[in-house]
Structure formats: structure tokens, C-alpha cells
Design an enzyme around this catalytic site. Sequence first.
Site, mmCIF file in Angstrom:
data_model
loop_
_atom_site.group_PDB
_atom_site.id
_atom_site.type_symbol
_atom_site.label_atom_id
_atom_site.label_comp_id
_atom_site.label_asym_id
_atom_site.label_seq_id
_atom_site.Cartn_x
_atom_site.Cartn_y
_atom_site.Cartn_z
ATOM 1 N N GLY A 14 14.016 18.281 24.697
ATOM 2 C CA GLY A 14 13.437 18.913 23.519
ATOM 3 C C GLY A 14 11.967 18.654 23.285
ATOM 4 O O GLY A 14 11.258 19.486 22.726
ATOM 5 N N ASP A 30 11.461 15.305 19.702
ATOM 6 C CA ASP A 30 11.315 16.627 19.094
ATOM 7 C C ASP A 30 11.676 16.598 17.613
ATOM 8 O O ASP A 30 10.955 17.123 16.775
ATOM 9 C CB ASP A 30 12.140 17.699 19.837
ATOM 10 C CG ASP A 30 13.607 17.318 20.006
ATOM 11 O OD1 ASP A 30 14.009 16.200 19.615
ATOM 12 O OD2 ASP A 30 14.365 18.150 20.547
ATOM 13 N N ASP A 38 16.964 13.812 13.055
ATOM 14 C CA ASP A 38 17.890 14.468 12.125
ATOM 15 C C ASP A 38 18.646 13.353 11.389
ATOM 16 O O ASP A 38 18.131 12.805 10.418
ATOM 17 C CB ASP A 38 18.788 15.380 12.978
ATOM 18 C CG ASP A 38 19.725 16.254 12.176
ATOM 19 O OD1 ASP A 38 19.401 16.615 11.049
ATOM 20 O OD2 ASP A 38 20.802 16.600 12.694
ATOM 21 N N PHE A 79 19.232 24.513 10.778
ATOM 22 C CA PHE A 79 19.108 24.421 12.234
ATOM 23 C C PHE A 79 17.945 25.273 12.722
ATOM 24 O O PHE A 79 17.804 26.433 12.342
ATOM 25 C CB PHE A 79 20.410 24.891 12.889
ATOM 26 C CG PHE A 79 20.435 24.687 14.371
ATOM 27 C CD1 PHE A 79 20.691 23.435 14.914
ATOM 28 C CD2 PHE A 79 20.190 25.746 15.236
ATOM 29 C CE1 PHE A 79 20.715 23.244 16.285
ATOM 30 C CE2 PHE A 79 20.209 25.559 16.613
ATOM 31 C CZ PHE A 79 20.470 24.304 17.134
HETATM 32 P P1 5GP Z 1 20.064 12.882 15.379
HETATM 33 O O1 5GP Z 1 20.704 11.858 16.279
HETATM 34 O O2 5GP Z 1 18.805 12.388 14.727
HETATM 35 O O3 5GP Z 1 21.040 13.413 14.373
HETATM 36 O O4 5GP Z 1 19.738 14.132 16.248
HETATM 37 C C1 5GP Z 1 18.661 14.164 17.052
HETATM 38 C C2 5GP Z 1 18.792 15.230 18.097
HETATM 39 O O5 5GP Z 1 19.613 16.327 17.662
HETATM 40 C C3 5GP Z 1 17.441 15.804 18.374
HETATM 41 O O6 5GP Z 1 16.758 15.092 19.368
HETATM 42 C C4 5GP Z 1 17.760 17.225 18.763
HETATM 43 O O7 5GP Z 1 18.015 17.275 20.151
HETATM 44 C C5 5GP Z 1 19.041 17.552 18.016
HETATM 45 N N1 5GP Z 1 18.765 18.329 16.773
HETATM 46 C C6 5GP Z 1 18.794 17.889 15.499
HETATM 47 N N2 5GP Z 1 18.508 18.870 14.629
HETATM 48 C C7 5GP Z 1 18.279 19.967 15.379
HETATM 49 C C8 5GP Z 1 17.909 21.338 15.056
HETATM 50 O O8 5GP Z 1 17.739 21.766 13.905
HETATM 51 N N3 5GP Z 1 17.757 22.175 16.119
HETATM 52 C C9 5GP Z 1 17.936 21.782 17.413
HETATM 53 N N4 5GP Z 1 17.747 22.689 18.366
HETATM 54 N N5 5GP Z 1 18.264 20.507 17.745
HETATM 55 C C10 5GP Z 1 18.438 19.623 16.745
HETATM 56 MG MG MG Z 2 15.751 15.429 21.159
#
Ligand code: 5GP
Ligand code: MG
Length: 179
Positions: free
Chosen positions: A48, A103, A106, A155
Amino acid sequence: MNTIEIKDKRFSISISSEEIQKEVTRVASEINRDFAGKNPLFLSVLNGAFMFTADLMKKITIPCEVSFVKLASYQGVTSTGMIKEVIGINEDISDRVIIIIEDIVDTGFTMQRLLESLGTRGPREIHIASLLLKPDKLQVDLNVEYVAMRIPNDFIVGYGLDYDGFGRNYPDIYTIVTE
Ligand code: 5GP
Ligand code: MG
């Protein structure tokens, strides 16, 4: 292009490439200011962060190295909570100043896992630079020091981020349209 379709989903433009470039430039100047003389090693998280990394690194003017790691936790549009191992660290990071390039943060679980893994390798400092942050989704105590843009919970795709592997190529960021 104001709206795009990827597979079964529609997305509409939410952050233009001009806006992205402006914020990436700001983050680069903060990093140039804060890490002068520290020879940081940037660790970019594939896939990403590839586009953010390329644009950011072109604006970094201090001596530094850049390398890439991989680790994935996402399938479709919701987090599975399944986090894979960190792969691809070939450098000796002991006593190094590390800046992770991500990238999007979340829930923060992916970043927490990465910090734990890197922490066992004896770095001097670890800092985080993320293109995007969803502040309302964050579930762990993380200091994301460098953030280009804070966004709502929806998203998004584009500028490196995908939906089922597609959409990474767009220079702008698009938000999912929910009817
Ligand atoms: P976390 O572990 O912080 O919940 O998620 C992180 C990963 O989830 C990011 O590195 C990304 O790859 C994916 N992710 C989280 N939110 C989004 C989003 O809105 N769109 C996309 N395409 N990927 C996301
Ligand atoms: Mg990522």
C-alpha cells in the site's frame, strides 16, 4: 474522473492528487527538519505505501536509506484481524533510527504488530509516518508522529491503496459510495 468502479463497488473522488502532494511535501519537510544528522532508515510497508514512499522520498533531502517490508492484514473491506509475519528485513537495524512508512493506520493493530517485531531487533528509535490516519478507528495506543491526512472511517482506494488488489494506480484518493 470523479467516480470509478472497481468490481462490485463504486467510489467517488475525495482527495485530489494536488492536495495529496501538498501534504506529502509538508510531511517531508517535517522529517527533513527532525532527522538531520540521524541517517534514518525508512522502512516502507508494501504494497500500500509504494506510491506515498516514492513521492515522499523524492522530497527527502537528508542522508538516509530506504528499504521495504511486507505484512498484510486486510481482505476485502473489513479487517480480518489476521496479521501475517513481517518479511523482507535484510538490513541490520540495531542502533538505527527507523522511520516506518505506512499507507494508512486504521485500528492500529498492524502497526502495533510491526513495532513489536522491529523492537526485538534493537533499533535506537522507531518513528511512524503514515499517509492516512482514521482517528476514530484507532484502538491501540500509538504515536503516529507524521500524518499527511486524517480521514473519516469510510473505506478508500487509490494512491497505492486497493480494493481486492485493484485501484492502487490512481493518483487521487476515492471513497466508497454506499447506497
Ligand atoms: P489496521 O491494522 O490499522 O486496522 O489496518 C491497517 C491496514 O489495513 C492498512 O495498512 C491497509 O492495508 C488496510 N486498510 C485500512 N483501512 C483501509 C481503507 O480504507 N482502504 C484500504 N484500501 N485499505 C485499508
Ligand atoms: Mg498497509
